[in-house]
Motif scaffolding. Sequence first.
Motif, PDB file in Angstrom:
ATOM      1  N   THR A  34       0.823  -1.211   0.000  1.00 48.56           N
ATOM      2  CA  THR A  34       0.000   0.000   0.000  1.00 48.56           C
ATOM      3  C   THR A  34       0.856   1.260   0.000  1.00 48.56           C
ATOM      4  OG1 THR A  34      -1.744  -1.179   1.169  1.00 48.56           O
ATOM      5  CG2 THR A  34      -1.862   1.219   1.194  1.00 48.56           C
ATOM      6  N   SER A  35       1.909   1.282   0.798  1.00 47.81           N
ATOM      7  CA  SER A  35       2.770   2.469   0.826  1.00 47.81           C
ATOM      8  C   SER A  35       3.507   2.642  -0.505  1.00 47.81           C
ATOM      9  CB  SER A  35       3.746   2.430   2.001  1.00 47.81           C
ATOM     10  OG  SER A  35       4.627   1.349   1.894  1.00 47.81           O
ATOM     11  N   LEU A  36       3.922   1.549  -1.127  1.00 45.19           N
ATOM     12  CA  LEU A  36       4.553   1.631  -2.447  1.00 45.19           C
ATOM     13  C   LEU A  36       3.564   2.186  -3.476  1.00 45.19           C
ATOM     14  CD1 LEU A  36       6.769   1.113  -4.546  1.00 45.19           C
ATOM     15  CD2 LEU A  36       5.964  -1.272  -4.668  1.00 45.19           C
ATOM     16  N   ALA A  37       2.355   1.659  -3.487  1.00 42.73           N
ATOM     17  CA  ALA A  37       1.327   2.154  -4.417  1.00 42.73           C
ATOM     18  C   ALA A  37       1.040   3.632  -4.177  1.00 42.73           C
ATOM     19  CB  ALA A  37       0.046   1.331  -4.276  1.00 42.73           C
ATOM     20  N   GLY A  38       0.963   4.027  -2.920  1.00 40.39           N
ATOM     21  CA  GLY A  38       0.732   5.440  -2.600  1.00 40.39           C
ATOM     22  C   GLY A  38       1.841   6.336  -3.102  1.00 40.39           C
ATOM     23  N   ARG A  39       3.087   5.890  -2.942  1.00 38.01           N
ATOM     24  CA  ARG A  39       4.220   6.684  -3.430  1.00 38.01           C
ATOM     25  C   ARG A  39       4.181   6.807  -4.943  1.00 38.01           C
ATOM     26  NH1 ARG A  39       7.493   3.070  -0.705  1.00 38.01           N
ATOM     27  NH2 ARG A  39       8.800   2.882  -2.568  1.00 38.01           N
ATOM     28  N   ILE A  40       3.853   5.719  -5.633  1.00 36.69           N
ATOM     29  CA  ILE A  40       3.782   5.760  -7.090  1.00 36.69           C
ATOM     30  C   ILE A  40       2.681   6.714  -7.544  1.00 36.69           C
ATOM     31  CG2 ILE A  40       3.192   4.402  -9.151  1.00 36.69           C
ATOM     32  CD1 ILE A  40       4.616   2.003  -7.722  1.00 36.69           C
ATOM     33  N   LYS A  48      -6.215  20.920  -5.210  1.00 32.25           N
ATOM     34  CA  LYS A  48      -5.524  19.690  -5.623  1.00 32.25           C
ATOM     35  C   LYS A  48      -4.096  19.734  -5.089  1.00 32.25           C
ATOM     36  CE  LYS A  48      -3.642  20.066  -9.319  1.00 32.25           C
ATOM     37  NZ  LYS A  48      -2.345  20.348  -9.840  1.00 32.25           N
ATOM     38  N   ASN A  49      -3.448  20.874  -5.229  1.00 30.29           N
ATOM     39  CA  ASN A  49      -2.078  21.009  -4.730  1.00 30.29           C
ATOM     40  C   ASN A  49      -2.028  20.908  -3.208  1.00 30.29           C
ATOM     41  OD1 ASN A  49      -1.595  21.616  -7.453  1.00 30.29           O
ATOM     42  ND2 ASN A  49       0.051  23.006  -6.925  1.00 30.29           N
ATOM     43  N   VAL A  50      -3.003  21.487  -2.546  1.00 26.36           N
ATOM     44  CA  VAL A  50      -3.066  21.396  -1.082  1.00 26.36           C
ATOM     45  C   VAL A  50      -3.255  19.932  -0.667  1.00 26.36           C
ATOM     46  CG1 VAL A  50      -4.429  22.032   0.946  1.00 26.36           C
ATOM     47  CG2 VAL A  50      -3.837  23.774  -0.755  1.00 26.36           C
ATOM     48  N   ALA A  51      -4.135  19.207  -1.361  1.00 23.22           N
ATOM     49  CA  ALA A  51      -4.363  17.795  -1.050  1.00 23.22           C
ATOM     50  C   ALA A  51      -3.103  16.964  -1.295  1.00 23.22           C
ATOM     51  CB  ALA A  51      -5.527  17.256  -1.874  1.00 23.22           C
ATOM     52  N   MET A  52      -2.389  17.255  -2.391  1.00 26.57           N
ATOM     53  CA  MET A  52      -1.138  16.540  -2.663  1.00 26.57           C
ATOM     54  C   MET A  52      -0.137  16.797  -1.540  1.00 26.57           C
ATOM     55  SD  MET A  52      -0.743  16.953  -6.831  1.00 26.57           S
ATOM     56  CE  MET A  52       0.408  18.254  -6.608  1.00 26.57           C
ATOM     57  N   ALA A  53      -0.061  18.034  -1.080  1.00 25.65           N
ATOM     58  CA  ALA A  53       0.849  18.356   0.026  1.00 25.65           C
ATOM     59  C   ALA A  53       0.457  17.562   1.267  1.00 25.65           C
ATOM     60  CB  ALA A  53       0.834  19.861   0.306  1.00 25.65           C
ATOM     61  N   GLY A  54      -0.833  17.421   1.511  1.00 21.05           N
ATOM     62  CA  GLY A  54      -1.295  16.632   2.658  1.00 21.05           C
ATOM     63  C   GLY A  54      -0.869  15.179   2.553  1.00 21.05           C
ATOM     64  N   GLY A  55      -1.030  14.589   1.386  1.00 22.19           N
ATOM     65  CA  GLY A  55      -0.585  13.204   1.191  1.00 22.19           C
ATOM     66  C   GLY A  55       0.914  13.060   1.360  1.00 22.19           C
ATOM     67  N   LEU A  56       1.647  14.022   0.851  1.00 21.99           N
ATOM     68  CA  LEU A  56       3.110  13.984   0.984  1.00 21.99           C
ATOM     69  C   LEU A  56       3.543  14.145   2.436  1.00 21.99           C
ATOM     70  CD1 LEU A  56       3.821  16.012  -2.228  1.00 21.99           C
ATOM     71  CD2 LEU A  56       4.683  13.692  -1.784  1.00 21.99           C
ATOM     72  N   ALA A 103       9.699  13.926   0.117  1.00 24.05           N
ATOM     73  CA  ALA A 103       8.268  14.210   0.278  1.00 24.05           C
ATOM     74  C   ALA A 103       8.045  15.610   0.857  1.00 24.05           C
ATOM     75  CB  ALA A 103       7.618  13.154   1.165  1.00 24.05           C
ATOM     76  N   LEU A 104       8.903  16.041   1.780  1.00 24.24           N
ATOM     77  CA  LEU A 104       8.783  17.387   2.336  1.00 24.24           C
ATOM     78  C   LEU A 104       9.050  18.435   1.257  1.00 24.24           C
ATOM     79  CD1 LEU A 104       8.297  19.240   4.746  1.00 24.24           C
ATOM     80  CD2 LEU A 104      10.733  19.020   5.297  1.00 24.24           C
ATOM     81  N   ILE A 105      10.076  18.227   0.450  1.00 28.51           N
ATOM     82  CA  ILE A 105      10.377  19.167  -0.636  1.00 28.51           C
ATOM     83  C   ILE A 105       9.208  19.235  -1.623  1.00 28.51           C
ATOM     84  CG2 ILE A 105      11.853  19.526  -2.674  1.00 28.51           C
ATOM     85  CD1 ILE A 105      14.175  18.342  -0.905  1.00 28.51           C
ATOM     86  N   LEU A 106       8.658  18.082  -1.999  1.00 30.76           N
ATOM     87  CA  LEU A 106       7.527  18.067  -2.933  1.00 30.76           C
ATOM     88  C   LEU A 106       6.276  18.696  -2.310  1.00 30.76           C
ATOM     89  CD1 LEU A 106       8.002  14.562  -4.602  1.00 30.76           C
ATOM     90  CD2 LEU A 106       8.324  16.802  -5.675  1.00 30.76           C
ATOM     91  N   ALA A 107       6.078  18.507  -1.014  1.00 30.62           N
ATOM     92  CA  ALA A 107       4.936  19.136  -0.333  1.00 30.62           C
ATOM     93  C   ALA A 107       5.073  20.658  -0.361  1.00 30.62           C
ATOM     94  CB  ALA A 107       4.825  18.629   1.101  1.00 30.62           C
ATOM     95  N   LEU A 108       6.261  21.145  -0.040  1.00 30.97           N
ATOM     96  CA  LEU A 108       6.496  22.600  -0.076  1.00 30.97           C
ATOM     97  C   LEU A 108       6.374  23.136  -1.499  1.00 30.97           C
ATOM     98  CD1 LEU A 108       9.471  22.811   2.459  1.00 30.97           C
ATOM     99  CD2 LEU A 108       7.078  23.491   2.846  1.00 30.97           C
ATOM    100  N   PHE A 109       6.881  22.393  -2.469  1.00 28.89           N
ATOM    101  CA  PHE A 109       6.763  22.764  -3.880  1.00 28.89           C
ATOM    102  C   PHE A 109       5.284  22.847  -4.273  1.00 28.89           C
ATOM    103  CE2 PHE A 109       6.494  21.529  -8.381  1.00 28.89           C
ATOM    104  CZ  PHE A 109       7.315  22.492  -8.953  1.00 28.89           C
ATOM    105  N   SER A 110       4.488  21.890  -3.850  1.00 27.14           N
ATOM    106  CA  SER A 110       3.051  21.879  -4.161  1.00 27.14           C
ATOM    107  C   SER A 110       2.356  23.103  -3.588  1.00 27.14           C
ATOM    108  CB  SER A 110       2.389  20.619  -3.605  1.00 27.14           C
ATOM    109  OG  SER A 110       2.881  19.485  -4.251  1.00 27.14           O
ATOM    110  N   LEU A 111       2.678  23.439  -2.353  1.00 26.30           N
ATOM    111  CA  LEU A 111       2.061  24.621  -1.732  1.00 26.30           C
ATOM    112  C   LEU A 111       2.528  25.898  -2.413  1.00 26.30           C
ATOM    113  CD1 LEU A 111       2.207  23.570   2.024  1.00 26.30           C
ATOM    114  CD2 LEU A 111       0.189  23.642   0.521  1.00 26.30           C
ATOM    115  N   ALA A 112       3.812  25.977  -2.738  1.00 30.15           N
ATOM    116  CA  ALA A 112       4.344  27.171  -3.405  1.00 30.15           C
ATOM    117  C   ALA A 112       3.698  27.360  -4.774  1.00 30.15           C
ATOM    118  CB  ALA A 112       5.868  27.071  -3.543  1.00 30.15           C
TER     119      ALA A 112
END
Length: 144
Positions: free
Chosen positions: A24-30, A119-127, A90-99
């Motif tokens: 599940t974690s692998l699928a989530g990351r993909i 959508k970007n806020v939700a992606m940041a939440g998942g990350l 994941a932290l870098i991608l979360a910050l990138f998504s919010l920015a």
Amino acid sequence: MSYSDAIAQRVETLSQSALFNGVTSLAGRILLAAIFLLSGISKISDPAGTIGYITVVGLPFPPLSYGAAVVIEILGSIALILGFQTRIVALILALFSLATALAFHNNLSDLNQFIHFFKNVAMAGGLLQVVAFGAGRFSLDARR
């Protein structure tokens, strides 16, 4: 059922649970990485258009911003899929998504921009869930 049978059954249940959590974690990351990988590839296929869009939005140094976005999206998505330095990536991608939500999708009166913003806020939440819980069993991080 004997005590040893009960223990064996519990160990089997835990093994199945660990396998499920790992898959599940692998699928989530993909799934999280897919949008970044596709976005990075689309930026590579149209650098002039992307740099023009960055210019219109008013960000400084559009060519540098373009290069940084491509590197973050392509390398970040690959690292996330592989589970390499996963919490940091994941932290870098979360910050990138919010920015990018704030810079490119801030006209919330436009329904399309509203949807992209959240959508970007939700992606940041998942990350951030990945930051909190790590890459999981099937990752390069777990092998170290």
